[in-house]
Scaffold this motif. Structure first.
Motif, PDB file in Angstrom:
ATOM      1  N   GLN A 190       0.925   4.402  -0.573  1.00 31.24           N
ATOM      2  CA  GLN A 190      -0.255   4.485   0.279  1.00 31.24           C
ATOM      3  C   GLN A 190      -1.401   3.705  -0.354  1.00 31.24           C
ATOM      4  OE1 GLN A 190      -1.147   8.581   1.245  1.00 31.24           O
ATOM      5  NE2 GLN A 190       0.914   8.989   2.044  1.00 31.24           N
ATOM      6  N   SER A 191      -2.514   3.611   0.360  1.00 35.78           N
ATOM      7  CA  SER A 191      -3.662   2.876  -0.183  1.00 35.78           C
ATOM      8  C   SER A 191      -4.961   3.472   0.343  1.00 35.78           C
ATOM      9  CB  SER A 191      -3.589   1.396   0.194  1.00 35.78           C
ATOM     10  OG  SER A 191      -3.756   1.219   1.587  1.00 35.78           O
ATOM     11  N   ARG A 192      -6.007   3.264  -0.430  1.00 32.04           N
ATOM     12  CA  ARG A 192      -7.375   3.571  -0.025  1.00 32.04           C
ATOM     13  C   ARG A 192      -8.259   2.411  -0.456  1.00 32.04           C
ATOM     14  NH1 ARG A 192      -8.109  10.026  -1.688  1.00 32.04           N
ATOM     15  NH2 ARG A 192      -6.450  10.813  -0.324  1.00 32.04           N
ATOM     16  N   GLU A 193      -9.361   2.261   0.222  1.00 31.72           N
ATOM     17  CA  GLU A 193     -10.257   1.150  -0.119  1.00 31.72           C
ATOM     18  C   GLU A 193     -11.070   1.501  -1.358  1.00 31.72           C
ATOM     19  OE1 GLU A 193     -14.051  -0.924   1.933  1.00 31.72           O
ATOM     20  OE2 GLU A 193     -12.181  -1.028   3.092  1.00 31.72           O
TER      21      GLU A 193
END
Length: 228
Positions: A190-193
């Motif tokens: 997953q990713s987040r900014e």
């Protein structure tokens, strides 16, 4: 799929001790002597950020305990299946409040070793008696973007004594089936900014628990070391 299948990711009733405590021990003993020290950390999924994305000084040494339980707290698992113990940090903590973690913290000068630090922290956080833990192996140090060099210590727990959460640090104590954690299909990327660009991490949601970030990265390292 019934509760057992949904929890473990295996066919109910499957005759397989791969994820029992002794199965884990046997496989780890075969794999660990041939596993060169691996490069592990947040930077593996974020090579452009470098090993310490938010830290410019020398790395800070820390240790965590990965308690592998012979007799899980969970109900409804296959007979003999092991589990892994986690903590839920209290929401008010400045660092990673409300997140899932392994017992652990900074290595103090008087500790003398990552094993001693991990056992001390586990006793302080959840009341786990060090005499109940068999320190079994170290994983390669895990580097975090905040500047920590974490040594994960795998500890085998054959008989789990009563536990007491330190209310200043731990909101809950729970376990997750080893078989669920050691199946790569349960490892989500997953990713987040962060600072205007995506920062990637592993996540392993299990029922109502959201295991992610450094903790999930260490679980991934355990999988790559022992089961991949």
């Amino acid at each position: 799929m019934d509760a057992i299948g949904s929890r473990t990711g295996r066919t109910p009733g499957a005759a397989d001790d791969l994820f029992s405590l002794e199965g884990f021990r046997s496989r780890a003993l075969r794999r660990l002597p041939f596993a060169a020290e691996r490069d592990t950390g947040d930077h593996i999924l974020n090579p452009d950020l470098g090993p310490y994305a938010k830290w410019t000084g020398d790395p800070r040494e820390a240790a965590v305990l990965i308690p592998v339980l012979a007799r899980p707290l969970l109900q409804g698992l296959e007979p003999g299946e092991a589990s892994v113990l986690f903590t839920l940090r209290t929401p008010h903590l400045n660092a990673h409040g409300g997140q899932i973690a392994f017992p652990g913290g900074k290595i103090d000068p008087e500790d003398g070793s990552p094993e001693a630090a991990a056992l001390r922290e586990a006793q302080e956080e959840i009341g786990l008696d060090p005499s109940a833990v068999e320190p079994f192996a170290r994983l390669s140090p895990y580097l975090t973007g905040s500047g920590y060099r974490i040594t994960p210590v795998v500890g085998l727990v054959h008989e789990l004594p009563p536990l007491t959460a330190n209310p200043g640090e731990v909101a809950d104590i729970f376990d997750v089936p080893l078989g669920f954690l050691m199946r790569p299909e349960n490892h989500q990327r997953q990713s987040r900014e962060w600072q205007g660009r995506p920062r990637y991490f592993y996540a392993m949601p299990y029922e109502t628990r959201y295991i992610w970030g450094v903790t999930a990265g260490i679980v991934r390292s355990l999988y790559e070391t022992v089961y991949a």
